[in-house]
Design a protein around this motif. Structure first.
Motif, PDB file in Angstrom:
ATOM      1  N   ASP A  35       0.885  -1.019  -0.049  1.00  0.00           N
ATOM      2  CA  ASP A  35       0.023   0.232   0.034  1.00  0.00           C
ATOM      3  C   ASP A  35       1.042   1.246   0.001  1.00  0.00           C
ATOM      4  OD1 ASP A  35      -1.529   2.286   0.797  1.00  0.00           O
ATOM      5  OD2 ASP A  35      -2.610   1.208   2.396  1.00  0.00           O
ATOM      6  N   ASP A 183      -5.257  -1.666   4.018  1.00  0.00           N
ATOM      7  CA  ASP A 183      -6.087  -1.150   5.183  1.00  0.00           C
ATOM      8  C   ASP A 183      -7.483  -0.451   4.342  1.00  0.00           C
ATOM      9  OD1 ASP A 183      -4.918   1.070   4.003  1.00  0.00           O
ATOM     10  OD2 ASP A 183      -4.935   2.378   5.677  1.00  0.00           O
ATOM     11  N   GLY A 184      -7.454  -0.387   3.247  1.00  0.00           N
ATOM     12  CA  GLY A 184      -8.718   0.009   2.754  1.00  0.00           C
ATOM     13  C   GLY A 184      -9.829  -0.880   2.916  1.00  0.00           C
ATOM     14  N   ASP A 222     -10.792   4.216   0.826  1.00  0.00           N
ATOM     15  CA  ASP A 222      -9.364   4.071   0.336  1.00  0.00           C
ATOM     16  C   ASP A 222      -9.240   3.068  -0.737  1.00  0.00           C
ATOM     17  OD1 ASP A 222      -6.492   4.257   0.349  1.00  0.00           O
ATOM     18  OD2 ASP A 222      -6.264   3.432   2.578  1.00  0.00           O
TER      19      ASP A 222
HETATM   20 MN    MN Z   1      -4.188   2.401   2.291  1.00  0.00          MN
END
Ligand code: MN
Length: 400
Positions: A35, A183-184, A222
């Motif tokens: 990421d 983390d999206g 995200d």
């Molecule tokens: Mn991210």
């Protein structure tokens, strides 16, 4: 051991570019999610560069950790050489499978999960500001999940010459499912929600796509990337093992004497140990301490209040025929016994019946002044009676 893999990535609903990258090498059994971050599309350069270098190094025979360290050096060098890419960086969470184990290498806040027997466990520990605050007990996991600074990471590839790589090892079992994601996904969905989608879709491609869909429905704030890696169960082998397991306890020795012994199960493999994910015991202990400390504080305050109650009052009572001023509560209260504050020269024989009865169980006062005034009155009242009988009883009392 066979594997089946699914993958999906999406820009999400609020970002203009997808700066996530992923590596899916089904044959080589290497998988990774990166990421990227950094302005002007430097983020996707960072994540793509990291995974290219990582894959290349593995092909050259590097270990998982060395390949990640090399990826860090490459991203860092690129950022130094190109002013417009200064400050770019990327997370990486990589999984390498062999026949029995999965090795996980991890930097940043992308995550690896293990779904086993329907239960989802987070394998990696985030290198993020809020996770550190949780570990220090300054935030609850619930607060961290919605914290405005939850996307700030404390470790990344490309921001420093050196990088520390966390590693985890999973002893694989048939039907294990490993999920690697950015983390999206995890900032939009709680673990239970992720687990629900994973359980609902046995096909890994479908599971990955549905997770991306669910994260977008939850806001899609995200870029979202998901890899789902299924370890296929060996049906034939599984049945044979079950048979052997049911015969694990067999009688040995002389049956006639009724002596039975538990035999060592000859063919049953030892149960694989729990995957080496984040240390749950330490975490549980810390969480327990977080509960215990406030409880102790409350108990301490309560004890202080009781002690204050027990020690704050006074009472006038009798000890060995003498009138005594005590501090505390008659007969004591819990652990606090009354203490003698002052021995008077008054004797019970100086008192009339009503006065004696009054002092029998202790005459209580909330203040020392009240008790002193009472004693003075008591002495005055007895002085008049004792003076009239001085000649026949005890020697005269000294003046108060
Ligand atoms: Mn991210």
């Amino acid at each position: 051991m066979k594997i089946r893999v699914g993958s999906a990535t999406d820009v999400g609903r609020t970002r203009t570019a997808n700066e996530d990258s992923f590596l899916r090498d089904d044959k080589g059994r290497v998988f990774a999610v990166a990421d990227g971050m950094g302005g002007h599309r430097a983020g996707d350069v960072a994540s793509a560069t990291a995974l290219e270098t990582f894959e290349h190094e593995l092909d050259d025979g590097a270990t998982l950790v060395d390949a990640i360290v090399a990826a860090n050096a490459e991203v860092f060098a690129k950022a130094q050489a190109n002013p417009e890419m200064r400050g770019m960086g990327t997370t990486v969470t990589a999984v390498q499978l062999d026949d029995e184990k999965a090795l996980v290498g991890h930097v940043g806040d992308s995550r690896a999960y293990l779904l086993r027997d329907g239960e989802l466990t987070q394998v990696t520990e985030d290198h993020s500001l809020v996770e550190e605050l949780v570990r220090e007990g300054r935030l609850t996991p619930e607060e961290a999940a919605v914290h405005p600074q939850r996307s700030i990471i404390t470790r990344a590839l490309g921001v420093d010459e050196a990088v520390e790589v966390d590693t985890y090892e999973i002893d694989l079992r048939p039907d294990d499912r490993i999920v690697v994601c950015s983390d999206g996904l995890t900032s939009m969905m709680r673990d239970e929600e992720i687990a629900g989608v994973l359980r609902a879709h046995t096909n890994p491609e479908e599971a990955a796509e549905k997770l991306v869909l669910a994260a977008n429905r939850a806001g899609g704030e995200d870029n979202i990337t998901v890899l789902v890696i299924d370890v296929e169960g060996d049906k034939r082998r599984g049945r044979r093992k079950a048979l052997v397991a049911s015969e694990a306890v067999v009688p040995v020795g002389d049956e006639a004497t009724g002596e039975w012994e538990r035999a060592e199960p000859p063919e049953v493999e030892e149960a694989p140990e729990e995957p080496e994910s984040r240390p749950p015991r330490r975490r549980r202990l810390r969480r327990a301490l977080l509960w215990v400390i406030p409880i102790l504080l409350v108990l301490g305050v309560a004890a202080g209040a009781l002690g204050w109650y027990a020690r704050n009052g006074y009472f006038v009572g009798v000890d060995d025929n003498r009138v005594v001023l005590y501090r505390g509560v008659p007969d004591g209260f819990l652990v606090w016994d009354p203490t003698v504050e002052e021995q008077t020269d008054l004797r019970t024989t100086d008192l009339n019946n009503a006065q004696r009865d009054d002092l029998e169980d202790g005459h209580r006062f909330s203040s020392r002044n009240g008790a002193d005034a009472f004693l003075a009155r008591l002495e005055r009242s007895t002085t008049t009676t004792t003076t009239s009988t001085t000649t026949t009883t005890a020697p005269a009392l000294p003046p108060a």
